[in-house]
Write a protein that holds these residues in place. Structure first.
Motif, short mmCIF file in Angstrom:
data_model
loop_
_atom_site.label_atom_id
_atom_site.label_comp_id
_atom_site.label_asym_id
_atom_site.label_seq_id
_atom_site.Cartn_x
_atom_site.Cartn_y
_atom_site.Cartn_z
N THR A 197 0.84 -1.19 0.00
CA THR A 197 0.00 0.00 0.00
C THR A 197 0.88 1.25 0.00
OG1 THR A 197 -0.12 -0.01 2.42
CG2 THR A 197 -1.91 -1.11 1.24
N GLY A 198 0.32 2.34 -0.48
CA GLY A 198 1.03 3.60 -0.49
C GLY A 198 0.77 4.38 0.79
N ARG A 199 1.71 5.20 1.16
CA ARG A 199 1.54 6.05 2.34
C ARG A 199 2.37 7.31 2.17
NH1 ARG A 199 2.03 4.77 8.81
NH2 ARG A 199 1.83 6.93 9.45
N ARG A 200 1.84 8.40 2.64
CA ARG A 200 2.54 9.68 2.67
C ARG A 200 3.03 9.90 4.10
NH1 ARG A 200 5.27 13.45 -0.23
NH2 ARG A 200 5.15 15.42 0.85
N LEU A 201 4.27 10.30 4.27
CA LEU A 201 4.83 10.55 5.58
C LEU A 201 5.54 11.90 5.55
CD1 LEU A 201 5.23 9.17 8.37
CD2 LEU A 201 7.36 8.23 7.50
N ALA A 202 5.12 12.81 6.41
CA ALA A 202 5.76 14.13 6.50
C ALA A 202 7.03 14.02 7.34
CB ALA A 202 4.80 15.13 7.14
N PHE A 203 8.01 14.84 7.04
CA PHE A 203 9.27 14.81 7.79
C PHE A 203 9.03 15.04 9.28
CE2 PHE A 203 11.22 15.89 3.59
CZ PHE A 203 11.97 14.73 3.47
N VAL A 204 8.07 15.88 9.63
CA VAL A 204 7.80 16.18 11.05
C VAL A 204 7.26 14.97 11.80
CG1 VAL A 204 7.47 18.66 10.66
CG2 VAL A 204 5.50 17.12 10.59
N GLU A 205 6.81 13.95 11.08
CA GLU A 205 6.29 12.74 11.71
C GLU A 205 7.38 11.70 11.99
OE1 GLU A 205 1.83 12.26 10.01
OE2 GLU A 205 3.42 12.01 8.50
N ILE A 206 8.60 11.98 11.53
CA ILE A 206 9.70 11.03 11.65
C ILE A 206 10.57 11.39 12.85
CG2 ILE A 206 11.75 10.06 10.53
CD1 ILE A 206 10.42 10.87 7.84
N VAL A 207 10.71 10.45 13.77
CA VAL A 207 11.60 10.63 14.92
C VAL A 207 13.00 10.14 14.53
CG1 VAL A 207 12.07 9.95 17.31
CG2 VAL A 207 9.73 10.39 16.57
N LYS A 208 13.08 8.94 13.94
CA LYS A 208 14.34 8.36 13.47
C LYS A 208 14.06 7.59 12.19
CE LYS A 208 16.45 7.39 17.96
NZ LYS A 208 16.92 6.32 18.84
N ALA A 209 15.09 7.49 11.36
CA ALA A 209 14.98 6.68 10.15
C ALA A 209 16.36 6.09 9.84
CB ALA A 209 14.50 7.53 8.98
N ARG A 210 16.33 4.83 9.41
CA ARG A 210 17.57 4.13 9.09
C ARG A 210 17.29 3.14 7.96
NH1 ARG A 210 21.95 3.89 12.49
NH2 ARG A 210 20.72 4.65 14.22
N VAL A 211 18.19 3.08 6.98
CA VAL A 211 18.05 2.15 5.86
C VAL A 211 18.18 0.72 6.39
CG1 VAL A 211 19.13 1.32 3.73
CG2 VAL A 211 18.88 3.77 4.11
N GLU A 212 17.29 -0.15 5.92
CA GLU A 212 17.35 -1.57 6.24
C GLU A 212 18.24 -2.26 5.21
OE1 GLU A 212 14.84 -3.57 8.74
OE2 GLU A 212 15.91 -1.79 9.43
N ILE A 213 19.07 -3.17 5.68
CA ILE A 213 19.94 -3.91 4.78
C ILE A 213 19.10 -4.98 4.06
CG2 ILE A 213 22.01 -5.35 4.60
CD1 ILE A 213 22.51 -2.46 5.59
N GLU A 214 19.18 -5.01 2.75
CA GLU A 214 18.46 -6.00 1.95
C GLU A 214 19.49 -6.81 1.16
OE1 GLU A 214 14.59 -4.61 0.05
OE2 GLU A 214 15.77 -2.76 0.19
N PHE A 215 19.61 -8.07 1.47
CA PHE A 215 20.59 -8.90 0.78
C PHE A 215 20.14 -9.32 -0.61
CE2 PHE A 215 21.67 -9.43 5.27
CZ PHE A 215 22.98 -9.00 5.21
N SER A 216 18.84 -9.36 -0.86
CA SER A 216 18.35 -9.79 -2.16
C SER A 216 17.82 -8.61 -2.98
CB SER A 216 17.24 -10.83 -1.98
OG SER A 216 16.17 -10.27 -1.26
N ARG A 217 18.12 -7.39 -2.56
CA ARG A 217 17.63 -6.19 -3.25
C ARG A 217 18.28 -6.07 -4.62
NH1 ARG A 217 19.94 -0.97 -3.44
NH2 ARG A 217 18.41 0.56 -4.05
N LYS A 218 17.47 -5.74 -5.63
CA LYS A 218 18.00 -5.49 -6.95
C LYS A 218 18.67 -4.13 -6.96
CE LYS A 218 14.84 -8.10 -9.83
NZ LYS A 218 13.86 -8.01 -10.92
#
Length: 168
Positions: free
Chosen positions: A140-161
């Motif tokens: 599903t799609g979702r919109r997230l405003a920057f003010v709603e983010i406390v922390k963000a970190r990239v998840e490691i994906e081993f099978s990512r294209k």
């Protein structure tokens, strides 16, 4: 390290970094036994190659040796790119993470808790995300405003294209 020294190092080294079309992400001075450790983190939209870090390290070392910015005594210089698990804190970090899966810690106003989603688009106000479906359900799609983010970190994906593979 005092703010004055940090500001002085940033002022001294930022031109060397920006001349190479890189962003100066972080400067950290810490103790390593009897010596000090100076860690400089740089990045760019295309990432940073090892050879770029080595050349920049040589230039920074020359610049520091020609000044008293590090004071007396020995220090170890380390120039590197950010690790895969570095937090996303700047707008440019989110732009560079387009297409990547990210774990967000949400503010109470956004429902709190954690959200794992793929960044589809970034604008000045926030992000368009694709939230993976659970147990066979569609994403599903979702919109997230920057003010709603406390922390963000990239998840490691081993099978990512890789983006290059997708374009081919």
């Amino acid at each position: 390290m005092s703010t004055t020294q940090s500001d002085r190092l940033r002022e001294l080294l930022a031109p060397l970094v920006t001349e190479r079309e890189l962003d100066l992400e972080e400067i950290e001075v810490s103790r390593a036994g009897k010596r000090r450790m100076l860690r400089i983190t740089v990045d760019s939209d295309e990432g940073v190659e090892l050879d770029e870090c080595a050349e920049l390290s040589r230039l920074i070392s020359e610049k520091l040796d020609a000044t008293d910015a590090m004071g007396e005594g020995e220090y170890v210089l380390e120039v590197s790119s950010p690790g895969a698990d570095r937090p996303l804190t700047e707008h440019r970090h989110y732009v560079r993470a387009v297409g990547r899966l990210v774990k967000f810690q949400l503010s109470a106003g956004a429902g709190g808790g954690d959200l794992v989603a793929r960044i589809l688009e970034v604008d000045e106000d926030g992000l368009d995300l694709e939230v993976p479906g659970l147990k066979g359900r569609k994403a599903t799609g979702r919109r997230l405003a920057f003010v709603e983010i406390v922390k963000a970190r990239v998840e490691i994906e081993f099978s990512r294209k890789d983006k290059k593979e997708e374009e081919a």
